[in-house]
Every structure is written in C-alpha cells, then in structure tokens.
Scaffold this motif. Sequence first.
Motif, PDB file in Angstrom:
ATOM      1  N   THR A 133      -3.050   8.025  -8.204  1.00  0.00           N
ATOM      2  CA  THR A 133      -3.109   7.865  -6.756  1.00  0.00           C
ATOM      3  C   THR A 133      -2.536   9.120  -6.102  1.00  0.00           C
ATOM      4  O   THR A 133      -1.906   9.937  -6.764  1.00  0.00           O
ATOM      5  CB  THR A 133      -2.331   6.604  -6.311  1.00  0.00           C
TER       6      THR A 133
ATOM      7  N   GLN B 222      -0.617   7.658  -0.755  1.00  0.00           N
ATOM      8  CA  GLN B 222      -0.886   6.271  -1.141  1.00  0.00           C
ATOM      9  C   GLN B 222       0.278   5.689  -1.939  1.00  0.00           C
ATOM     10  O   GLN B 222       0.622   4.523  -1.795  1.00  0.00           O
ATOM     11  CB  GLN B 222      -2.190   6.170  -1.933  1.00  0.00           C
TER      12      GLN B 222
ATOM     13  N   ARG C 279      -4.224  -4.576   2.136  1.00  0.00           N
ATOM     14  CA  ARG C 279      -3.875  -4.603   0.708  1.00  0.00           C
ATOM     15  C   ARG C 279      -3.757  -6.007   0.123  1.00  0.00           C
ATOM     16  O   ARG C 279      -4.118  -6.238  -1.015  1.00  0.00           O
ATOM     17  CB  ARG C 279      -2.545  -3.880   0.466  1.00  0.00           C
TER      18      ARG C 279
END
Length: 127
Positions: free
Chosen positions: A69, A73, A115
Amino acid sequence: RTDPAHGSPASGNGPGSSLFCQSLSKHRLVETQLGHHLLQPLVLALELAEPTRTPPHALTRLFRRELGTTPHQYQLMVRLSRARGDLRLGMDPAMAAMRCGFYDQSHLGRHMKKRLGLTPAVYARGG
C-alpha cells in the motif's frame, strides 16, 4: 534462476543481501515515522523521505513493494484502526475523529463508511 521481482542471488537484492536489508530498514523507519506523525498531514518529502535519504517517488515505490500500500493509505488505515478502538471504548465520534488525525467527524465517517460500510455511531453501538 528466480523471479527478478522477488530477488535472486544473481541480482544481489534477495533476502539476506545488503540491498534487501537496507530496503527493509527504510520501510521500518517510514512505518515508525507514520505512527509518530499520525495527527499531521502526510508530506513525503519532509517527514519520510528526508530521514531515509530516499527520493519521495522511490520511497513510495519501496513502501508499496514492502507493505502492499502507499504511505498515505497506510496512515489512513492506522488512523481508522485507532478511531475504531476509541469508539469501542465509548468515545464520542467527534472526539475520536480529532484524536486520530481526521479533520472532523464527517471526515472519519466518510472513511469508515467506505472501508467498513458503517458510520462511526453505528460502529460504536456494535453494528
């Protein structure tokens, strides 16, 4: 011969090589820096690239390769994890947002909804 993307003895960048160890060391330093500067906006050039003496673009590639990532992030995931912990302990969503580096409760709410599919208030109730 092994896959060059994963390193090989011939290329000198596989596990155990000094290049691999330097890369792992830099990624751990960046990870630590992100944790220490959780409440601040992420500025690669100043906060992360300088201590590792790595250009920002190369650092982003390294971080992505090692952790899967981007630094931004990763920082967002750490912030969300801490906010979820605060919410589970009964903290007000607005206070949890501010403590974890979000601009406000709606900023936290947008990211939690994206998320986790839950708002902070629903998550806090055990939803």
